[in-house]
Design a protein around this motif. Structure first.
Motif, PDB file in Angstrom:
ATOM      1  N   GLY A  57       0.792  -1.224   0.000  1.00  0.00           N
ATOM      2  CA  GLY A  57       0.000   0.000   0.000  1.00  0.00           C
ATOM      3  C   GLY A  57       0.826   1.277   0.000  1.00  0.00           C
ATOM      4  O   GLY A  57       0.271   2.373  -0.003  1.00  0.00           O
ATOM      5  N   HIS A  58       2.132   1.171  -0.036  1.00  0.00           N
ATOM      6  CA  HIS A  58       3.022   2.338   0.005  1.00  0.00           C
ATOM      7  C   HIS A  58       2.848   3.177  -1.264  1.00  0.00           C
ATOM      8  O   HIS A  58       2.582   2.644  -2.338  1.00  0.00           O
ATOM      9  CB  HIS A  58       4.467   1.865   0.143  1.00  0.00           C
ATOM     10  N   ARG A  59       3.042   4.470  -1.156  1.00  0.00           N
ATOM     11  CA  ARG A  59       2.844   5.389  -2.289  1.00  0.00           C
ATOM     12  C   ARG A  59       3.768   5.080  -3.466  1.00  0.00           C
ATOM     13  O   ARG A  59       3.463   5.403  -4.607  1.00  0.00           O
ATOM     14  CB  ARG A  59       3.035   6.839  -1.843  1.00  0.00           C
ATOM     15  N   LEU A  60       4.913   4.426  -3.218  1.00  0.00           N
ATOM     16  CA  LEU A  60       5.867   4.107  -4.283  1.00  0.00           C
ATOM     17  C   LEU A  60       5.872   2.622  -4.661  1.00  0.00           C
ATOM     18  O   LEU A  60       6.704   2.188  -5.440  1.00  0.00           O
ATOM     19  CB  LEU A  60       7.282   4.527  -3.851  1.00  0.00           C
ATOM     20  N   HIS A 103       7.532 -13.371   0.019  1.00  0.00           N
ATOM     21  CA  HIS A 103       6.840 -12.632   1.076  1.00  0.00           C
ATOM     22  C   HIS A 103       5.617 -11.927   0.504  1.00  0.00           C
ATOM     23  O   HIS A 103       5.696 -11.249  -0.519  1.00  0.00           O
ATOM     24  CB  HIS A 103       7.784 -11.608   1.720  1.00  0.00           C
ATOM     25  N   GLU A 104       4.489 -12.100   1.185  1.00  0.00           N
ATOM     26  CA  GLU A 104       3.251 -11.455   0.747  1.00  0.00           C
ATOM     27  C   GLU A 104       3.210 -10.017   1.242  1.00  0.00           C
ATOM     28  O   GLU A 104       3.868  -9.660   2.208  1.00  0.00           O
ATOM     29  CB  GLU A 104       2.046 -12.225   1.288  1.00  0.00           C
ATOM     30  N   ASN A 105       2.404  -9.210   0.591  1.00  0.00           N
ATOM     31  CA  ASN A 105       2.162  -7.820   0.957  1.00  0.00           C
ATOM     32  C   ASN A 105       3.417  -6.959   0.893  1.00  0.00           C
ATOM     33  O   ASN A 105       3.533  -5.979   1.609  1.00  0.00           O
ATOM     34  CB  ASN A 105       1.527  -7.718   2.349  1.00  0.00           C
ATOM     35  N   LEU A 106       4.357  -7.346   0.038  1.00  0.00           N
ATOM     36  CA  LEU A 106       5.567  -6.551  -0.162  1.00  0.00           C
ATOM     37  C   LEU A 106       5.739  -6.244  -1.632  1.00  0.00           C
ATOM     38  O   LEU A 106       5.425  -7.063  -2.491  1.00  0.00           O
ATOM     39  CB  LEU A 106       6.816  -7.305   0.307  1.00  0.00           C
TER      40      LEU A 106
END
Length: 136
Positions: free
Chosen positions: A10-13, A89-92
């Motif tokens: 979810g990070h902007r980048l 790794h999930e969510n990365l």
């Protein structure tokens, strides 16, 4: 090998194909509380532009997988080599940073009298990988 950042999805980048060091100047960097973590802090100080404030570095007494789990939960970002990209790794998100010339050089040597076949297999793999990528 290039360095890349591990960012929560979810990070902007997170969807960027590449980011500049300046884009990451206000991030919190998670590093291991070990000699490697101290080296990483030194690396960050050298890599970030001179007009940036000191990086926000948090040292944690945990291993790489735990640090990556912390990144996935949004506690900060992690710096590693691109070889970790397929680590499952999930969510990365794995985002390269810097230019194509911002690479880490790896050097090694193999002594023919070394009887450790695992080292020979690794050395052969590293050479083939570098050839495939046009790096040697």
């Amino acid at each position: 090998m290039r360095r890349s950042r591990r960012l929560p999805t979810g990070h902007r980048l997170a969807e960027a194909s590449n980011v500049d060091w300046r884009d990451l100047r206000n991030e919190k960097y998670l590093v291991p509380a070990s000699p490697q973590g101290a080296d990483m802090e030194t690396f960050l100080l050298r890599s970030l532009p001179e007009d940036c404030l000191l990086p926000d570095v948090e040292f944690h007494g945990v291993g790489r997988d735990s640090l990556l789990g912390m990144v996935a939960r949004g506690f900060g970002v992690f710096v590693s080599l691109e070889s970790l990209v397929g680590s499952g790794h999930e969510n990365l998100s794995f985002v390269p940073v810097g230019s194509d010339t911002d690479k880490v050089s790896l050097f090694g040597a193999w002594r023919k009298e070394n009887g450790n076949s695992a080292v020979k297999v690794f050395t052969d793999f590293a050479i083939a990988y570098s050839h495939d990528r046009g790096e040697i």
